[in-house]
Design an enzyme around this catalytic site. Structure first.
Site, short mmCIF file in Angstrom:
data_model
loop_
_atom_site.label_atom_id
_atom_site.label_comp_id
_atom_site.label_asym_id
_atom_site.label_seq_id
_atom_site.Cartn_x
_atom_site.Cartn_y
_atom_site.Cartn_z
N CYS A 1 0.82 -1.22 0.00
CA CYS A 1 0.00 0.00 0.00
C CYS A 1 0.85 1.27 0.00
CB CYS A 1 -0.95 0.01 1.20
SG CYS A 1 -0.13 0.23 2.79
N HIS B 1 -0.46 11.28 16.05
CA HIS B 1 -1.06 10.59 14.91
C HIS B 1 -0.05 9.61 14.32
CE1 HIS B 1 -3.31 10.05 11.16
NE2 HIS B 1 -2.18 10.28 10.52
N HIS C 1 -3.82 5.01 10.02
CA HIS C 1 -5.21 4.54 10.07
C HIS C 1 -5.23 3.02 10.09
CE1 HIS C 1 -5.74 8.65 8.58
NE2 HIS C 1 -6.91 8.59 9.18
N ASP D 1 -4.26 -12.10 4.39
CA ASP D 1 -4.16 -13.34 5.14
C ASP D 1 -3.35 -13.09 6.42
OD1 ASP D 1 -4.27 -15.98 5.90
OD2 ASP D 1 -2.66 -16.61 4.55
N ARG E 1 -5.39 -4.06 8.98
CA ARG E 1 -4.17 -3.47 8.43
C ARG E 1 -3.97 -2.12 9.10
NH1 ARG E 1 -3.18 0.11 4.01
NH2 ARG E 1 -5.35 -0.17 3.37
N CYS F 1 -2.11 0.81 8.92
CA CYS F 1 -1.35 1.50 7.89
C CYS F 1 -0.70 2.71 8.56
CB CYS F 1 -2.30 1.90 6.77
SG CYS F 1 -1.51 2.70 5.38
#
Length: 142
Positions: free
Chosen positions: A72, A109, A112, A120, A126, A128
């Site tokens: 990503c 911060h 997210h 899997d 996730r 991120c």
């Protein structure tokens, strides 16, 4: 940054102190909920064994054994190091509904968290996370 309702950070600094401690890029992400560009972060492709700490306060957030390849553009983890290492808060910026991840210790911060994307992993989550929000502490060689 909006305060996290019902919680008090363990690490408290004035915005002037945060600005003095962090680089302008770190401050923009950690204290102003910015996002670094994808695929440029220091830890996006790192495979080093160790613990990932909050770059602002040093609290342990994630471990390398929960990091996975999501492709990503940012480091992805399927679980925090401890159940109370991070805080989650609804984020409705940019016309989307997302769940923001914050350091539980200083409320900086981090990124997210997303669910149900089909990776899997044991949690189907996730996390991120911006590389610039993290500091990797490599495990000691045995």
């Amino acid at each position: 940054m909006k305060p996290v309702v019902g919680t008090t950070p363990r690490v408290v600094r004035s915005e002037q102190e945060w600005r003095a401690q962090l680089s302008p890029e770190e401050y923009a992400v950690l204290r102003e909920a910015g996002t670094e560009r994808p695929f440029v972060g220091e830890y996006t492709d790192t495979k080093t064994t160790g613990a990932y700490e909050c770059r602002a306060c040093g609290a342990e957030l994630f471990r390398s054994d929960t990091k996975f390849e999501s492709h990503c553009g940012w480091p992805s983890f399927f679980d925090p190091a401890e159940s109370d290492a991070v805080l989650l808060r609804e984020d409705r910026t940019l016309g989307m509904r997302r769940i923001e991840v914050l350091c539980a210790s200083c409320h900086s911060h981090l990124g997210h968290v997303f669910e149900g994307e089909g990776y899997d992993t044991p949690t189907d989550q996730r996390y991120c996370i911006n590389s610039i929000s993290l500091k990797l502490v490599p495990a000691e060689a045995e």
